[in-house]
Scaffold this motif. Sequence first.
Motif, short mmCIF file in Angstrom:
data_model
loop_
_atom_site.label_atom_id
_atom_site.label_comp_id
_atom_site.label_asym_id
_atom_site.label_seq_id
_atom_site.Cartn_x
_atom_site.Cartn_y
_atom_site.Cartn_z
N LEU A 57 0.83 -1.20 0.00
CA LEU A 57 0.00 0.00 0.00
C LEU A 57 0.86 1.25 0.00
N GLU A 58 1.89 1.27 0.83
CA GLU A 58 2.75 2.46 0.88
C GLU A 58 3.41 2.71 -0.48
N ARG A 59 3.79 1.64 -1.13
CA ARG A 59 4.38 1.77 -2.48
C ARG A 59 3.35 2.36 -3.44
N ARG A 60 2.13 1.87 -3.35
CA ARG A 60 1.08 2.39 -4.23
C ARG A 60 0.75 3.84 -3.91
N LEU A 61 0.74 4.20 -2.63
CA LEU A 61 0.45 5.58 -2.25
C LEU A 61 1.52 6.54 -2.74
N SER A 62 2.71 6.03 -3.02
CA SER A 62 3.76 6.87 -3.62
C SER A 62 3.50 7.08 -5.11
N ARG A 63 2.40 6.51 -5.60
CA ARG A 63 1.92 6.57 -6.98
C ARG A 63 2.73 5.68 -7.93
N TYR A 64 3.31 4.64 -7.35
CA TYR A 64 3.92 3.60 -8.17
C TYR A 64 2.78 2.83 -8.82
N PRO A 65 2.83 2.59 -10.14
CA PRO A 65 1.70 1.97 -10.84
C PRO A 65 1.34 0.59 -10.28
N VAL A 176 -0.30 -1.21 -37.79
CA VAL A 176 -1.04 -0.78 -36.61
C VAL A 176 -0.05 -0.30 -35.56
N ALA A 177 -0.44 0.74 -34.83
CA ALA A 177 0.49 1.26 -33.81
C ALA A 177 -0.25 2.10 -32.77
N ASN A 178 0.28 2.03 -31.57
CA ASN A 178 -0.05 2.96 -30.50
C ASN A 178 1.24 3.74 -30.24
N PRO A 179 1.53 4.73 -31.12
CA PRO A 179 2.80 5.44 -30.98
C PRO A 179 2.75 6.43 -29.83
N PRO A 180 3.90 6.94 -29.38
CA PRO A 180 3.85 8.05 -28.42
C PRO A 180 3.08 9.21 -29.04
N TYR A 181 2.12 9.77 -28.28
CA TYR A 181 1.30 10.82 -28.89
C TYR A 181 0.97 11.98 -27.96
N LEU A 182 1.54 11.99 -26.76
CA LEU A 182 1.27 13.09 -25.85
C LEU A 182 2.15 14.29 -26.19
N PRO A 183 1.57 15.49 -26.24
CA PRO A 183 2.39 16.70 -26.44
C PRO A 183 3.38 16.87 -25.30
N GLU A 184 4.54 17.39 -25.61
CA GLU A 184 5.60 17.54 -24.62
C GLU A 184 5.14 18.34 -23.40
N ALA A 185 4.29 19.33 -23.60
CA ALA A 185 3.84 20.18 -22.50
C ALA A 185 3.02 19.40 -21.47
N TYR A 186 2.49 18.25 -21.86
CA TYR A 186 1.65 17.46 -20.95
C TYR A 186 2.46 16.91 -19.78
N ARG A 187 3.79 16.86 -19.92
CA ARG A 187 4.63 16.34 -18.83
C ARG A 187 4.33 17.07 -17.51
N GLU A 188 4.05 18.37 -17.60
CA GLU A 188 3.86 19.18 -16.40
C GLU A 188 2.59 18.81 -15.65
N GLU A 189 1.58 18.27 -16.32
CA GLU A 189 0.32 17.94 -15.67
C GLU A 189 0.03 16.44 -15.64
N ALA A 190 0.97 15.64 -16.11
CA ALA A 190 0.74 14.19 -16.21
C ALA A 190 0.61 13.56 -14.83
N PRO A 191 -0.19 12.51 -14.71
CA PRO A 191 -0.29 11.78 -13.43
C PRO A 191 1.07 11.28 -12.98
N PRO A 192 1.34 11.27 -11.68
CA PRO A 192 2.66 10.85 -11.18
C PRO A 192 3.06 9.46 -11.64
N GLU A 193 2.10 8.58 -11.88
CA GLU A 193 2.40 7.21 -12.30
C GLU A 193 3.21 7.18 -13.61
N LEU A 194 3.01 8.16 -14.47
CA LEU A 194 3.66 8.13 -15.78
C LEU A 194 5.18 8.26 -15.70
N ARG A 195 5.67 8.79 -14.58
CA ARG A 195 7.12 8.96 -14.50
C ARG A 195 7.86 7.62 -14.42
#
Length: 276
Positions: A57-65, A176-195
């Motif tokens: 739980l503590e690991r998850r609360l640190s926003r580890y996926p 077929v592809a799910n390529p990277p598609y997030l704009p670079e600016a989204y890094r600032e507001e992305a959920p902590p899990e994405l790091r």
Amino acid sequence: MIRLLRALQGRLKEAGLPEGEALDLLALATGLSRKDLLLKLPEPPPPGAEERAWALLERRLSRYPLQYLLGEVEFFGLPLKVEEGVLIPRPETEGLVALALTLPLPPRPRILDVGTGTGAIALALKRHLPGAEVFATEVDEKALALARENARRLGLLVHFRKAPLTGGLTGLDLLVANPPYLPEAYREEAPPELRYENPLALYAGGEGLAVAWPLALEAERALRPGGFLLLELAPENVGKLAEALRERGWRVEVLRDLAGRDRYLRARRPPQEAEG
């Protein structure tokens, strides 16, 4: 165990995380399946289970996926191993596979999954189209090793290649592809899990099309006349790529995901074009 489950649920709720994750953490801590716990919570908890549950739980609360904690996700009915640093397969991408299975492909199509990550798309398509010759490219060594391991575990034959984009493949019926598609600016507001995921699999320049656009250009050479390009993109940029491809003579549709957002680009190479 009921007391422990409720305590875990309470902490998750306080943190703004789904209470349902408590059962996943408890399953991991006890070594029991989620299904078994739903049927009957053992009383008292197995030795050491409570301590393990609180540590998880503590690991998850640190926003580890949660997916990395569990080490596995289900994707289109397939159990896939996942590891930190490799893109986690998501429900939206299951929609991409479902769309691919509706296409009028030949009986033994040649299919390429670009940027395969865990191998999710390629393996799901091979499972449901066993006669297909399925290729997958990836530039990240860790992801490629994980995809190959998932293929071995599932007993599915996919031709994996360490290569960017199409890797020079031609004569394809479907790209077929799910390529990277997030704009670079989204890094600032992305959920902590994405790091914890590989940023190269997430972000793609100012508009989020720095990978998808070159891929679409390569698709003009890689696909047979009448072949299909199927991409998952962001609602903010899928229309831009669709319009650019229409201007190049492609027949293009933008399709919505289950949440009603523009998400998928389905394009067909004009059949009258000569190959090459």
